[in-house]
Design a protein around this motif. Sequence first.
Motif, PDB file in Angstrom:
ATOM      1  N   GLY A 114      -2.004  12.952  -2.005  1.00 43.98           N
ATOM      2  CA  GLY A 114      -2.495  12.766  -0.642  1.00 43.98           C
ATOM      3  C   GLY A 114      -2.456  11.301  -0.239  1.00 43.98           C
ATOM      4  O   GLY A 114      -2.803  10.426  -1.029  1.00 43.98           O
ATOM      5  N   PHE A 115      -2.029  11.034   0.992  1.00 49.04           N
ATOM      6  CA  PHE A 115      -1.952   9.679   1.526  1.00 49.04           C
ATOM      7  C   PHE A 115      -2.561   9.665   2.921  1.00 49.04           C
ATOM      8  O   PHE A 115      -2.227  10.511   3.749  1.00 49.04           O
ATOM      9  CB  PHE A 115      -0.489   9.207   1.623  1.00 49.04           C
ATOM     10  CG  PHE A 115       0.210   9.152   0.298  1.00 49.04           C
ATOM     11  CD1 PHE A 115       0.241   7.978  -0.437  1.00 49.04           C
ATOM     12  CD2 PHE A 115       0.833  10.281  -0.215  1.00 49.04           C
ATOM     13  CE1 PHE A 115       0.880   7.930  -1.663  1.00 49.04           C
ATOM     14  CE2 PHE A 115       1.469  10.250  -1.439  1.00 49.04           C
ATOM     15  CZ  PHE A 115       1.492   9.069  -2.173  1.00 49.04           C
ATOM     16  N   ALA A 116      -3.434   8.695   3.172  1.00 50.52           N
ATOM     17  CA  ALA A 116      -4.024   8.525   4.507  1.00 50.52           C
ATOM     18  C   ALA A 116      -3.677   7.123   4.996  1.00 50.52           C
ATOM     19  O   ALA A 116      -3.869   6.140   4.263  1.00 50.52           O
ATOM     20  CB  ALA A 116      -5.531   8.709   4.459  1.00 50.52           C
ATOM     21  N   TYR A 117      -3.152   7.031   6.206  1.00 48.08           N
ATOM     22  CA  TYR A 117      -2.728   5.766   6.793  1.00 48.08           C
ATOM     23  C   TYR A 117      -3.343   5.586   8.172  1.00 48.08           C
ATOM     24  O   TYR A 117      -3.455   6.542   8.935  1.00 48.08           O
ATOM     25  CB  TYR A 117      -1.207   5.727   6.983  1.00 48.08           C
ATOM     26  CG  TYR A 117      -0.412   5.647   5.718  1.00 48.08           C
ATOM     27  CD1 TYR A 117      -0.181   4.427   5.096  1.00 48.08           C
ATOM     28  CD2 TYR A 117       0.123   6.792   5.144  1.00 48.08           C
ATOM     29  CE1 TYR A 117       0.561   4.348   3.934  1.00 48.08           C
ATOM     30  CE2 TYR A 117       0.863   6.727   3.984  1.00 48.08           C
ATOM     31  CZ  TYR A 117       1.088   5.504   3.377  1.00 48.08           C
ATOM     32  OH  TYR A 117       1.816   5.443   2.228  1.00 48.08           O
ATOM     33  N   ASN A 118      -3.671   4.345   8.502  1.00 44.81           N
ATOM     34  CA  ASN A 118      -3.983   4.009   9.889  1.00 44.81           C
ATOM     35  C   ASN A 118      -2.681   4.118  10.663  1.00 44.81           C
ATOM     36  O   ASN A 118      -1.647   3.611  10.214  1.00 44.81           O
ATOM     37  CB  ASN A 118      -4.493   2.565  10.006  1.00 44.81           C
ATOM     38  CG  ASN A 118      -5.924   2.434   9.590  1.00 44.81           C
ATOM     39  OD1 ASN A 118      -6.779   3.127  10.128  1.00 44.81           O
ATOM     40  ND2 ASN A 118      -6.203   1.567   8.642  1.00 44.81           N
TER      41      ASN A 118
END
Length: 182
Positions: free
Chosen positions: A27-31
Amino acid sequence: MNNSDKIKTIKKNNTSKFKEKGSAFLGFAYNASTQESANSNLKNLKKEFYDATHHCYAYKLSSGEEKYSDDGEPNGTAGLRIMNSINHFNLTNILVVVIRYFGGTKLGVGPLGKAYFKSAFEVLESSDFIELTKFQQIGISYSHDDTSKIHHLIKKFGCKKISEKFDKSPKITCYLEPSKIS
């Protein structure tokens, strides 16, 4: 200030991973405040994890744009589930990507959807959140005689000045909260 003038997003990018019946879910979360930044981050992940089976994602922007993709997984099992996790935390200006390395065992539609939701949920749950104020850029043209009145109003309404020109017809460009624009 009303709630539509605020957005909640992550302070910094984040990652997580877990395994489900041999498949690895990263899982990857980016602005991401624009479609271009979301697409750029997605492109970089696809290049870095070129050998992954699926690159499923969802993004939600303050402009109102939303998009999600199952990237070849059964319809509704990945992208929509990732978007549901974004909505669970009430986030905006965010891109969440879940990369799957297939482990040889088919999960089935229900468990597969749960795995994508879990991956997205975990990366967001372990993130630090921040609340930001939205602003809209405006331009104010006025006569020299009104300079003191304009500066008083700018201060009164909390405008953030960007630039100011004192030509024949003075102009100020600034940011203002949308709820204060009529």
